[in-house]
Design an enzyme around this catalytic site. Sequence first.
Site, PDB file in Angstrom:
ATOM      1  N   GLY A 198       0.836  -1.210   0.000  1.00  0.00           N
ATOM      2  CA  GLY A 198       0.000   0.000   0.000  1.00  0.00           C
ATOM      3  C   GLY A 198       0.857   1.240   0.000  1.00  0.00           C
ATOM      4  O   GLY A 198       2.083   1.153  -0.072  1.00  0.00           O
ATOM      5  N   ASN A 199       0.200   2.374   0.088  1.00  0.00           N
ATOM      6  CA  ASN A 199       0.907   3.658   0.098  1.00  0.00           C
ATOM      7  C   ASN A 199       0.982   4.200   1.514  1.00  0.00           C
ATOM      8  O   ASN A 199       0.087   3.939   2.319  1.00  0.00           O
ATOM      9  CB  ASN A 199       0.124   4.683  -0.728  1.00  0.00           C
TER      10      ASN A 199
END
Length: 406
Positions: free
Chosen positions: A220-221
């Site tokens: 994910g970010n």
Amino acid sequence: MNNFVSDSFKNKNVLLGITGGIAAYKACLIIRELVTRGADVKVVMTPAASEFITPLTLSTLSGNDVVVKSFPASQKEGVSLRTWHIETALWADIMLIAPLTINTLAKISCGMADNALTTMVSAIRSPLVLAPAADLDMYQKPSTLENINKLTDRGSFIIDAEIGFLASGLTGPGRMASVEKIIDATELVLSGYKKDLVGKRILITAGPTLEDIDPVRFIGNRSSGKMGYKLANSAFLRGADVTLISGPTNENTYPEVKVIYVRSAAEMKIAVEYELKKNDILIKAAAVADYKPSVFNEIKLKKENKLKSIELSETEDILASINKENKIVVGFALETDNEITNAKSKLDKKNLDMIVLNSLKDSGAGFESDTNKISIIKKDGNKKDFDLNTKFQIANNILTELKTIK
Ligand code: CTP
């Protein structure tokens, strides 16, 4: 994290009015917050309020004398004995009344000045922020609603009571807004904002999306979601109807904001497509993952399998693919280099009305921080730079720019 504090309250004179309701106990927390943020706080309370909370507590917390009586017998009873109501009213940069009982609400709405607090209201020149509270039947009486509307029409900023558990044991509308919301609304008004987004339906996305590898791992970010949540809070306070689509975060918003929780980019896309039909404006502050594992392993991958790589495939670009007809659409761009060129190219490619650019080169900007430093680029190429500020204030800058888009 950083220690930057907005200077919205610094050296500001806040006159806090307290009336006689059980929510008066929350006034202690309000004073604490205001003082911590640099405000000078003076308290005026009704005699009924002093049944719930003592002037001693309030003067200790505020560091100032507390006014209860209209006609104090001596200087010792809290005020100087001249035209104290005029002096204090002129001193105040803002007057906040929390809690505001329906009795004092009714008195203010018809201009009565029968005690120290209502007299002060009649003399005040600065903005008035009101946080009413009552039991549910009292709060919903036509007379109460009429008085609230009357004061709204006259320019007071009303922080509507919330729905919740009430002191009577009943559940419904009437509970005074949270301390956090009251402080936010006071900051909003002190900063010159008002309910200028009434009638607007705004959809906001926030946080990261997480793309699962197996039941316990994901890619994910980095994103705390703070910018999107502050946007939701300020848009709500400014009167908009707000829906927030959020990836996993530790943030909270006000109870009136409708929140749809999602995990992956695919889930966020479905939610955005569905909700956008009901909204006029989309602000896409979420940090959507660009890649996801091509295969989701139902069973946890074991170390002994000596995993060397994970095959990735692209997620769909939500902003680029959605139907933007008759919608105002705002994107975000977090860049490390060629910031303006990259942001402008995203604005064009994704057919946006406006893009908010964060540069990771600016200290205090970007993810996880409580502050941000942004530039806003509009479709016509117009670019505006903003100073470093709290995400709440930056959210207000974004909403104000957005209002200029036709
Ligand atoms: N965005 C989106 N869907 C994606 C990726 C991004 O809707 N799959 C949106 C973000 O919410 C943001 C804007 O597009 O408003 C720009 O996101 P960003 O990650 O900066 O841009 P990308 O297009 O992913 O480009 P890159 O990662 O190469 O910089």
